[in-house]
Design a protein around this motif. Structure first.
Motif, PDB file in Angstrom:
ATOM      1  N   SER A 136     105.243  76.037 -13.536  1.00 31.62           N
ATOM      2  CA  SER A 136     104.161  75.048 -13.497  1.00 31.62           C
ATOM      3  C   SER A 136     103.313  75.220 -12.244  1.00 31.62           C
ATOM      4  N   THR A 137     103.927  75.576 -11.123  1.00 27.91           N
ATOM      5  CA  THR A 137     103.184  75.808  -9.888  1.00 27.91           C
ATOM      6  C   THR A 137     102.306  77.042 -10.038  1.00 27.91           C
ATOM      7  N   ALA A 138     102.841  78.095 -10.597  1.00 18.59           N
ATOM      8  CA  ALA A 138     102.073  79.317 -10.814  1.00 18.59           C
ATOM      9  C   ALA A 138     100.922  79.057 -11.779  1.00 18.59           C
ATOM     10  N   GLN A 139     101.170  78.261 -12.807  1.00 14.15           N
ATOM     11  CA  GLN A 139     100.127  77.943 -13.782  1.00 14.15           C
ATOM     12  C   GLN A 139      99.015  77.117 -13.135  1.00 14.15           C
ATOM     13  N   THR A 140      99.369  76.168 -12.285  1.00 12.91           N
ATOM     14  CA  THR A 140      98.374  75.363 -11.571  1.00 12.91           C
ATOM     15  C   THR A 140      97.534  76.245 -10.666  1.00 12.91           C
ATOM     16  N   ALA A 141      98.171  77.152  -9.948  1.00  3.92           N
ATOM     17  CA  ALA A 141      97.458  78.071  -9.060  1.00  3.92           C
ATOM     18  C   ALA A 141      96.526  78.967  -9.871  1.00  3.92           C
ATOM     19  N   GLN A 142      97.026  79.497 -10.958  1.00  6.35           N
ATOM     20  CA  GLN A 142      96.223  80.383 -11.812  1.00  6.35           C
ATOM     21  C   GLN A 142      94.976  79.654 -12.301  1.00  6.35           C
ATOM     22  N   GLN A 143      95.133  78.408 -12.763  1.00  6.16           N
ATOM     23  CA  GLN A 143      94.000  77.642 -13.277  1.00  6.16           C
ATOM     24  C   GLN A 143      92.979  77.363 -12.182  1.00  6.16           C
ATOM     25  N   ALA A 144      93.438  76.981 -10.998  1.00  5.77           N
ATOM     26  CA  ALA A 144      92.527  76.706  -9.881  1.00  5.77           C
ATOM     27  C   ALA A 144      91.760  77.966  -9.501  1.00  5.77           C
ATOM     28  N   ILE A 145      92.442  79.088  -9.470  1.00  4.49           N
ATOM     29  CA  ILE A 145      91.803  80.363  -9.118  1.00  4.49           C
ATOM     30  C   ILE A 145      90.778  80.756 -10.173  1.00  4.49           C
ATOM     31  N   GLU A 146      91.143  80.635 -11.444  1.00  3.55           N
ATOM     32  CA  GLU A 146      90.206  80.989 -12.517  1.00  3.55           C
ATOM     33  C   GLU A 146      88.968  80.096 -12.495  1.00  3.55           C
ATOM     34  N   ASN A 147      89.144  78.804 -12.213  1.00  2.00           N
ATOM     35  CA  ASN A 147      87.994  77.896 -12.139  1.00  2.00           C
ATOM     36  C   ASN A 147      87.050  78.299 -11.013  1.00  2.00           C
ATOM     37  N   ALA A 148      87.606  78.626  -9.848  1.00  2.00           N
ATOM     38  CA  ALA A 148      86.767  79.037  -8.716  1.00  2.00           C
ATOM     39  C   ALA A 148      86.039  80.336  -9.035  1.00  2.00           C
ATOM     40  N   LEU A 149      86.730  81.266  -9.658  1.00  2.00           N
ATOM     41  CA  LEU A 149      86.118  82.557  -9.978  1.00  2.00           C
ATOM     42  C   LEU A 149      85.015  82.423 -11.018  1.00  2.00           C
ATOM     43  N   SER A 150      85.137  81.465 -11.935  1.00  2.00           N
ATOM     44  CA  SER A 150      84.111  81.315 -12.979  1.00  2.00           C
ATOM     45  C   SER A 150      82.764  80.965 -12.367  1.00  2.00           C
ATOM     46  N   CYS A 151      82.765  80.289 -11.227  1.00  2.00           N
ATOM     47  CA  CYS A 151      81.510  79.942 -10.554  1.00  2.00           C
ATOM     48  C   CYS A 151      80.981  81.090  -9.710  1.00  2.00           C
ATOM     49  N   PHE A 152      81.837  81.704  -8.928  1.00  2.00           N
ATOM     50  CA  PHE A 152      81.391  82.697  -7.952  1.00  2.00           C
ATOM     51  C   PHE A 152      81.422  84.136  -8.470  1.00  2.00           C
ATOM     52  N   ALA A 153      82.325  84.449  -9.385  1.00  2.00           N
ATOM     53  CA  ALA A 153      82.478  85.839  -9.830  1.00  2.00           C
ATOM     54  C   ALA A 153      82.857  85.893 -11.310  1.00  2.00           C
ATOM     55  N   PRO A 154      81.906  85.601 -12.200  1.00  4.15           N
ATOM     56  CA  PRO A 154      82.227  85.611 -13.630  1.00  4.15           C
ATOM     57  C   PRO A 154      82.547  87.004 -14.164  1.00  4.15           C
ATOM     58  N   GLU A 155      82.331  88.038 -13.350  1.00  8.86           N
ATOM     59  CA  GLU A 155      82.724  89.386 -13.772  1.00  8.86           C
ATOM     60  C   GLU A 155      84.230  89.480 -13.942  1.00  8.86           C
ATOM     61  N   VAL A 156      84.968  88.592 -13.277  1.00  9.29           N
ATOM     62  CA  VAL A 156      86.423  88.565 -13.408  1.00  9.29           C
ATOM     63  C   VAL A 156      86.745  87.879 -14.738  1.00  9.29           C
ATOM     64  N   THR A 157      87.294  88.651 -15.652  1.00  4.42           N
ATOM     65  CA  THR A 157      87.596  88.110 -16.981  1.00  4.42           C
ATOM     66  C   THR A 157      89.066  87.740 -17.135  1.00  4.42           C
ATOM     67  N   SER A 158      89.897  88.253 -16.234  1.00  2.00           N
ATOM     68  CA  SER A 158      91.325  87.975 -16.322  1.00  2.00           C
ATOM     69  C   SER A 158      91.936  88.050 -14.923  1.00  2.00           C
ATOM     70  N   VAL A 159      92.871  87.147 -14.657  1.00  2.00           N
ATOM     71  CA  VAL A 159      93.553  87.120 -13.365  1.00  2.00           C
ATOM     72  C   VAL A 159      95.032  87.372 -13.599  1.00  2.00           C
ATOM     73  N   ARG A 160      95.570  88.340 -12.893  1.00  2.00           N
ATOM     74  CA  ARG A 160      97.011  88.594 -12.942  1.00  2.00           C
ATOM     75  C   ARG A 160      97.577  88.183 -11.586  1.00  2.00           C
ATOM     76  N   LEU A 161      98.316  87.078 -11.593  1.00  2.00           N
ATOM     77  CA  LEU A 161      98.868  86.525 -10.359  1.00  2.00           C
ATOM     78  C   LEU A 161     100.351  86.852 -10.292  1.00  2.00           C
ATOM     79  N   ASP A 162     100.703  87.690  -9.327  1.00  2.00           N
ATOM     80  CA  ASP A 162     102.106  88.032  -9.106  1.00  2.00           C
ATOM     81  C   ASP A 162     102.646  87.080  -8.053  1.00  2.00           C
ATOM     82  N   THR A 163     103.651  86.314  -8.439  1.00  2.47           N
ATOM     83  CA  THR A 163     104.237  85.386  -7.480  1.00  2.47           C
ATOM     84  C   THR A 163     105.317  86.108  -6.715  1.00  2.47           C
ATOM     85  N   ALA A 164     105.344  85.855  -5.429  1.00  2.00           N
ATOM     86  CA  ALA A 164     106.365  86.466  -4.572  1.00  2.00           C
ATOM     87  C   ALA A 164     107.694  85.817  -4.884  1.00  2.00           C
ATOM     88  N   THR A 165     108.653  86.625  -5.177  1.00  2.00           N
ATOM     89  CA  THR A 165     109.997  86.089  -5.399  1.00  2.00           C
ATOM     90  C   THR A 165     110.855  86.454  -4.210  1.00  2.00           C
TER      91      THR A 165
END
Length: 186
Positions: A136-165
């Motif tokens: 759920s934390t990773a999903q929240t981070a992913q959504q926040a990042i995608e929202n920010a990117l949609s405004c500033f860098a719509p060229e980004v069509t997909s985000v792959r977030l690797d969480t540090a384990t």
């Protein structure tokens, strides 16, 4: 007597507005009859005409205000998304990705691993100290990042977030006295 001042409406966001326009155009085209098809074509032409008009106006504004004042505009999500939409943003995509990530790093610390402009995939690595790796934390981070990117860098069509384990803890090593040997047992 004047009307009471109301709170300003929240600024529309580029992603939401784009999806809304697409939905409206799809609804117009969806009925399939000849009249609806003509209305959908007219609506698309109207959208293109307005885009051209506002794009020309934004280009003029950017020329008139000069470089020093442009920087103040680039940090505003609404203005930045409009500049990107009209291909007027003076910063390259890498800089805009960094600007977008800066808006979310306080809550979701990440580092850029790479961006592939051909596929639009942005690879990120979470740098959250002691992150729990919770889905759920990773999903929240992913959504926040995608929202920010949609405004500033719509060229980004997909985000792959690797969480540090966290690395697994090493096994507990038991240290004790050595058992007596034949040489020391005497």
């Amino acid at each position: 007597m004047s009307a009471p001042a109301s709170a300003p409406a929240a600024a529309p966001d580029a992603g939401t507005t784009g999806r809304r326009v697409e939905e409206i155009l799809d609804r117009l085209a969806g009925s399939g009859d000849e009249e609806a098809t003509a209305a959908a074509a007219a609506a698309e032409e109207l959208v293109r005409a307005l885009m051209d008009f506002y794009g020309a106006g934004l280009a003029r504004v950017m020329r008139l205000i000069g470089d020093g004042q442009q920087l103040a505009l680039l940090g505003d999500e609404l203005v930045a998304s409009m500049l990107v939409l009209h291909d007027l943003h003076p910063e390259n995509v890498t800089t805009r990705i960094g600007r977008a990530l800066d808006t979310v790093r306080a809550r979701h610390p990440v580092e850029t691993e790479g961006f592939d402009p051909d596929t639009g995939v942005l690879r990120l690595r979470s740098t959250s100290p002691g992150g729990c790796g919770c889905p759920s934390t990773a999903q929240t981070a992913q959504q926040a990042i995608e929202n920010a990117l949609s405004c500033f860098a719509p060229e980004v069509t997909s985000v792959r977030l690797d969480t540090a384990t966290a690395a697994p803890e090493p096994p507990l090593l038991q240290i004790s006295r050595r058992p007596p040997t034949a040489a020391t047992a005497s």
